[in-house]
Design an enzyme around this catalytic site. Structure first.
Site, short mmCIF file in Angstrom:
data_model
loop_
_atom_site.label_atom_id
_atom_site.label_comp_id
_atom_site.label_asym_id
_atom_site.label_seq_id
_atom_site.Cartn_x
_atom_site.Cartn_y
_atom_site.Cartn_z
N TYR A 152 0.90 -1.14 0.01
CA TYR A 152 -0.27 -0.16 -0.08
C TYR A 152 1.07 1.25 0.05
CZ TYR A 152 -3.25 3.48 2.09
OH TYR A 152 -3.93 4.35 2.27
N GLN A 221 2.56 -0.05 20.63
CA GLN A 221 2.79 0.73 19.10
C GLN A 221 2.21 2.16 19.41
OE1 GLN A 221 0.87 -1.93 19.70
NE2 GLN A 221 -0.68 -2.34 18.01
N ARG A 286 4.52 5.89 14.85
CA ARG A 286 4.42 6.79 13.69
C ARG A 286 3.56 8.18 14.39
NH1 ARG A 286 1.76 4.38 8.97
NH2 ARG A 286 3.86 3.95 8.56
P1 NAD Z 1 -12.51 4.73 1.64
O1 NAD Z 1 -12.08 3.46 1.55
O2 NAD Z 1 -13.50 5.20 2.85
O3 NAD Z 1 -12.60 5.44 0.56
C1 NAD Z 1 -12.11 5.36 -0.74
C2 NAD Z 1 -13.06 5.01 -1.80
O4 NAD Z 1 -12.48 4.65 -3.14
C3 NAD Z 1 -14.31 3.86 -1.52
O5 NAD Z 1 -15.51 4.40 -1.30
C4 NAD Z 1 -14.01 2.96 -2.66
O6 NAD Z 1 -15.47 2.43 -2.91
C5 NAD Z 1 -13.58 3.98 -3.80
N1 NAD Z 1 -12.93 3.36 -4.85
C6 NAD Z 1 -12.07 2.15 -4.69
N2 NAD Z 1 -11.95 1.55 -5.83
C7 NAD Z 1 -12.67 2.45 -6.81
C8 NAD Z 1 -12.57 2.20 -8.13
N3 NAD Z 1 -11.79 1.20 -8.81
N4 NAD Z 1 -13.30 3.26 -8.75
C9 NAD Z 1 -14.13 4.21 -8.05
N5 NAD Z 1 -14.02 4.39 -6.83
C10 NAD Z 1 -13.08 3.37 -6.20
O7 NAD Z 1 -10.94 5.53 2.30
P2 NAD Z 1 -10.97 7.03 2.98
O8 NAD Z 1 -10.39 6.78 4.37
O9 NAD Z 1 -11.88 7.91 2.64
O10 NAD Z 1 -9.38 7.51 2.29
C11 NAD Z 1 -9.48 8.26 1.11
C12 NAD Z 1 -8.02 8.36 0.55
O11 NAD Z 1 -7.09 8.87 1.63
C13 NAD Z 1 -7.55 7.10 -0.04
O12 NAD Z 1 -6.68 7.21 -1.02
C14 NAD Z 1 -6.69 6.58 1.20
O13 NAD Z 1 -5.47 5.82 0.85
C15 NAD Z 1 -6.12 7.63 1.58
N6 NAD Z 1 -5.70 7.90 3.18
C16 NAD Z 1 -6.60 7.68 3.97
C17 NAD Z 1 -6.26 7.44 5.52
C18 NAD Z 1 -7.33 7.42 6.45
O14 NAD Z 1 -6.84 7.44 7.76
N7 NAD Z 1 -8.44 7.20 6.12
C19 NAD Z 1 -4.93 7.65 5.50
C20 NAD Z 1 -3.89 7.93 4.82
C21 NAD Z 1 -4.43 7.83 3.19
#
Ligand code: NAD
Length: 323
Positions: A152, A221, A286
């Site tokens: 990831y 942690q 972290r």
């Molecule tokens: P989440 O999983 O709630 O939202 C991500 C959304 O992307 C989901 O609704 C999912 O259905 C959609 N998705 C996945 N594959 C898809 C596709 N092929 N086409 C269309 N939509 C698709 O996650 P989040 O917590 O809202 O995170 C949002 C962003 O922030 C992500 O990129 C995540 O990696 C990043 N992030 C989040 C956190 C956290 O703590 N929440 C921390 C670091 C980074």
């Protein structure tokens, strides 16, 4: 409406994306959301919501079929430690999220949509700087030599570089944040993709007073957790600033997972024993380092961990009570 600003939110059915849609609507934007699914917990307030798969370049071209002042790319195949650190989902995580980023960024470039925000993650920081729970290093300049502890994190690092390359070669105006554990109401709280605050709120809500909850590892942690409203504010300010990043968006209020559990129990008014069991863990320590974001855009978190949990716990308890 003449002069109305517009935004495209990718991942608008997810936790941060659905909150972002609400925030942009409050600001008077015309908003299009896109996701594989509608938001799970409330109806969307987007003006237009496309159900589509952003791994497909045609879908990306279709949703980017007009000018947008701002694009927020929040779609990813992601989850908490139980999803990211078991190794079982590595191929999907890398393939799906990379495809989304490759296609969405290119679609914006081809439509001359310049301003795009990308949500990277603190998971891209090298494991070797996060072995000491009391003293993790996550300053932006510590990213290389790269050694994330999960696929990831590697995908996030690759995509950061992809966005920066489009900026250098194609004149895009990209903005990149490295989020550190965002939490709040209407986030995933069960099903295997939830993160520590939501999982511990759920376990606490389900336990009877005097009972027991399980924590993965020894609970020593360390992590920090940023409340959703702070995340949105920082994201929007970064996107509208002249600073590209990558920059941390997180909290510097570092706690152990045991301390996090105790804070939640106190809010719940329950006295529970903690049972430590083996489980997927991630790095030992972290914490966000907010020096750069403070210097560049003058942002710092406004909501303490305690205040954020006081808003999150009742929402998760309500979900648990609904069955
Ligand atoms: P989440 O999983 O709630 O939202 C991500 C959304 O992307 C989901 O609704 C999912 O259905 C959609 N998705 C996945 N594959 C898809 C596709 N092929 N086409 C269309 N939509 C698709 O996650 P989040 O917590 O809202 O995170 C949002 C962003 O922030 C992500 O990129 C995540 O990696 C990043 N992030 C989040 C956190 C956290 O703590 N929440 C921390 C670091 C980074």
């Amino acid at each position: 409406m003449l002069g109305q600003k517009s935004a495209l939110v990718c991942g608008a059915g997810g936790f941060i994306g659905s909150h972002m849609v609400k925030r942009l609507k409050q600001e008077g934007f015309w908003v299009r959301g896109v996701d594989l699914k509608y938001p799970e917990f409330t109806g969307t307030v987007a003006d237009d919501f496309v159900i589509g798969d952003l791994r497909d370049a045609h879908v990306c071209r279709h949703v980017a079929d007009r000018h947008f002042d701002e694009v927020y790319q929040l779609a990813a195949d992601m989850g908490g430690a139980g999803f990211v650190f078991t190794g079982e989902n590595d191929a999907d995580i890398m393939h799906n999220s990379a495809m989304i980023n490759l296609n969405m960024l290119d679609a914006c470039y081809k439509r001359n949509i310049k301003r795009i925000f990308y949500s990277s993650s603190a998971c891209m920081y090298p494991e070797y700087n996060q072995m000491d729970p009391d003293n993790p290093k996550c300053s932006e300049d510590s990213a290389y030599p790269a050694a994330p502890d999960s696929e990831y994190g590697w995908e996030k690092l690759f995509s950061e570089r992809l966005y920066l390359a489009y900026q250098r070669n194609h004149g895009m105006e990209v903005r990149i944040a490295r989020y550190h554990n965002i939490f709040g109401p209407e986030g995933t709280w069960t099903g295997g993709r939830e993160k520590a605050p939501a999982a511990l709120c759920r376990k606490t809500a389900m336990a009877s007073d005097g009972g027991e909850i399980e924590i993965w590892g020894d609970g020593k942690q360390t992590r920090s957790f940023l409340y959703i409203d702070d995340c949105l504010e920082a994201t929007i300010r970064l996107t509208r600033s002249v600073f590209t990043g990558p920059v941390n968006i997180g909290s510097e209020e570092m706690v152990t997972i045991n301390q996090l559990a105790e804070m939640i129990m106190k809010i719940a008014g329950k006295n529970l024993k903690i049972k430590h069991i083996p489980g997927p863990l991630g790095v030992r320590g972290r914490n966000s380092d907010n020096k750069l974001i403070k210097e560049k855009i003058g942002w710092q978190p406004a909501v303490s961990l305690k205040d954020g949990l006081e808003k999150t716990y009742p929402w998760i308890k309500e979900q648990v009570d609904k069955g």
